[in-house]
Write an enzyme that holds these catalytic residues in place. Structure first.
Site, PDB file in Angstrom:
ATOM      1  N   GLU A   1     -15.428  -1.090  14.901  1.00 23.71           N
ATOM      2  CA  GLU A   1     -14.964  -2.213  15.711  1.00 23.71           C
ATOM      3  C   GLU A   1     -14.821  -1.852  17.190  1.00 23.71           C
ATOM      4  OE1 GLU A   1     -11.319  -3.560  13.893  1.00 23.71           O
ATOM      5  OE2 GLU A   1     -12.218  -3.436  11.887  1.00 23.71           O
TER       6      GLU A   1
ATOM      7  N   GLY B   1     -14.718   4.942  10.288  1.00 23.89           N
ATOM      8  CA  GLY B   1     -13.448   5.389  10.839  1.00 23.89           C
ATOM      9  C   GLY B   1     -13.385   6.900  10.720  1.00 23.89           C
TER      10      GLY B   1
ATOM     11  N   GLU C   1      -8.019  -5.522   4.933  1.00 21.32           N
ATOM     12  CA  GLU C   1      -7.872  -5.178   3.526  1.00 21.32           C
ATOM     13  C   GLU C   1      -6.643  -5.833   2.909  1.00 21.32           C
ATOM     14  OE1 GLU C   1      -9.147  -0.836   2.712  1.00 21.32           O
ATOM     15  OE2 GLU C   1      -8.665  -0.892   4.853  1.00 21.32           O
TER      16      GLU C   1
ATOM     17  N   ARG D   1     -14.651  15.635   7.399  1.00 20.25           N
ATOM     18  CA  ARG D   1     -15.423  15.840   6.165  1.00 20.25           C
ATOM     19  C   ARG D   1     -16.906  15.977   6.474  1.00 20.25           C
ATOM     20  NH1 ARG D   1     -12.450  10.863   3.601  1.00 20.25           N
ATOM     21  NH2 ARG D   1     -10.441  11.760   3.056  1.00 20.25           N
TER      22      ARG D   1
ATOM     23  N   ASN E   1       0.879  -1.172   0.000  1.00 20.86           N
ATOM     24  CA  ASN E   1       0.000   0.000   0.000  1.00 20.86           C
ATOM     25  C   ASN E   1       0.912   1.217   0.000  1.00 20.86           C
ATOM     26  OD1 ASN E   1      -1.822   2.060   0.421  1.00 20.86           O
ATOM     27  ND2 ASN E   1      -2.832   1.109   2.166  1.00 20.86           N
TER      28      ASN E   1
ATOM     29  N   HIS F   1     -13.269   2.507  -0.294  1.00 18.15           N
ATOM     30  CA  HIS F   1     -13.222   1.464   0.742  1.00 18.15           C
ATOM     31  C   HIS F   1     -13.723   0.122   0.194  1.00 18.15           C
ATOM     32  CE1 HIS F   1     -13.938   4.956   3.823  1.00 18.15           C
ATOM     33  NE2 HIS F   1     -12.643   4.793   3.580  1.00 18.15           N
TER      34      HIS F   1
ATOM     35  N   ARG G   1      -2.436  -2.038  -3.663  1.00 13.46           N
ATOM     36  CA  ARG G   1      -3.656  -1.259  -3.476  1.00 13.46           C
ATOM     37  C   ARG G   1      -3.597  -0.051  -4.396  1.00 13.46           C
ATOM     38  NH1 ARG G   1      -5.150   3.384   0.469  1.00 13.46           N
ATOM     39  NH2 ARG G   1      -7.420   3.399   0.333  1.00 13.46           N
TER      40      ARG G   1
END
Length: 404
Positions: free
Chosen positions: A340, A217, A391, A248, A7, A187, A98
């Protein structure tokens, strides 16, 4: 088959090396992070994962002026005589990369060749911060591991099954055809992993499963999954739309920006920073980390309480709308850092939905979860799960499937 998952970010490279026995059976051999690439304080953190479950950790503080140096050091660490897990990089069959944005060009993981690289470059305007860094990782890996296959796994690919009524905006059609203006979602790798796991846990064949996955998240999104295929997702053409996030806005009236421009003279760059970096939880109460927001709310801060209420209310609206779009719902799954670990958010986001057959058990919901956990009551017609995302494993699994 040994698969190196990479990544590559603008100033970091996160990695995991897997030994894959099959698409459903893999173990981590090593993992780590090269960070602050290009800075004087760059580091490489490395862990070897032992068969007994223990970890051997090492770190290097050598300068990492660029991604070439960073990935070269990662490969050297993997083959290090003392802490390494391979005799040479020839043992690594593939690298799974990724890639954030594949637009409409990619709906599945793809073996990298020059045409694929060119297509990823064409999508840089849609992900100007991410695709160039992802391409750096691919370029360097192709140079340093010439015998290994390179596979691109796209964050947007899982959402390419959305129908036009879900991904189109009510704007002039020419903007879609000429500029690619449409919902893409993000995502996707996380949503796909969690959806597959949730279907298995719920005892429903994946190609028959109707699910809502909530990746919550600092950045957040939901996906509505019908018969194992994504039919809608909350993030849009950019990662700004949908749920309230750390900094955001999520969904808001876009004409507010025209108003602010006329009233205050705010520039395009200032408005961009406003909605992406100064809004969300941070804009309401001054904190974007939910742990801090909870502390402030418990201390009596009314704006922190408001921020939490707004977050849960927006989540609830998306759960309800996706239930309506699906028509039948087998299970809901919470995942990612907030999903989580924050039992208040989970409970508040599904509160008072008993009439829809969604009932969270307060005891089962308590705490943080590092393993899949059922949190719905026995009386709940819809199962509710916490399913930790992975992921990197999903990228390794998809890379294995492509090469197999």
């Amino acid at each position: 088959m040994k698969i190196l998952v990479l990544n590559s970010g603008s100033s970091s490279i996160k990695f995991k090396l897997y030994e894959m026995g099959s698409a459903e059976e893999g173990k981590v051999l090593a993992s780590g992070l090269a960070e602050r690439i290009g800075e004087a304080t760059s580091t490489l953190k490395y862990k070897r994962h032992e068969p007994n479950g223990q970890e051997t950790a090492r770190s290097w503080n050598d300068p990492l002026p660029d991604h070439d140096t960073g990935l070269k050091m990662i490969i050297e660490a993997l083959a290090d005589p003392e802490a390494g897990v391979v005799a040479s990089t020839d043992e690594i069959a593939a690298a799974g990369h990724r890639v954030v944005h594949g637009g409409e060009a990619f709906s599945a993981p793809t073996v990298v060749n020059d045409d694929v690289v060119a297509a990823i470059k064409q999508h840089i305007p849609l992900a100007p911060l991410h695709n160039p860094a992802n391409l750096d990782g691919i370029r360097v890996a192709r140079q340093l591991m010439p015998k290994a296959s390179q596979v691109a796994v796209f964050d947007t690919a899982f959402h390419q099954t959305m129908p036009p009524e879900a991904y189109m905006y009510a704007m002039p059609y020419e903007l879609y055809k000429e500029q690619g203006v449409r919902k893409y979602g993000f995502h996707g790798t996380s949503h796909k992993y969690v959806a597959r796991q949730t279907a298995r846990l719920a005892g429903v064949p994946y190609d028959q499963a109707n699910l809502i996955t909530a990746h919550l998240g600092n950045g957040a999104s939901m996906a509505a999954i019908k018969n194992g295929r994504c039919i809608d997702t909350s993030l849009g053409m950019t990662p700004l739309a949908g749920l309230i996030m750390g900094t955001r806005t999520g969904d808001f009236d876009p004409a507010i920006l025209f108003y602010l421009n006329r009233q205050t003279g705010m520039t395009l760059d200032e408005m961009d920073e406003l909605v992406n970096k100064k809004s969300g939880l941070k804009g309401i109460c001054g904190h974007n980390d939910l742990r801090d927001v909870h502390k402030e709310a418990e201390a009596g801060n009314e704006r922190a309480k408001l921020a939490l209420s707004m977050l849960a209310y927006r989540n609830k609206k998306f759960f309800g709308s996706y239930f309506a779009a699906l028509g039948r719902l087998d299970a809901i799954a919470f995942t990612a850092g907030v999903g989580e670990n924050d039992d208040w958010v989970r409970a508040a986001s599904l509160a008072d939905m008993d009439h829809l057959g969604i009932v969270v058990d307060p005891k089962r919901n308590e705490g943080r979860f590092s393993e899949p956990t059922l949190i719905s009551a026995d009386s709940s017609a819809v199962q509710v799960w916490v399913v930790p995302t992975d992921e990197e494993y999903e990228i390794a699994r998809e890379t294995f499937e492509v090469l197999s």
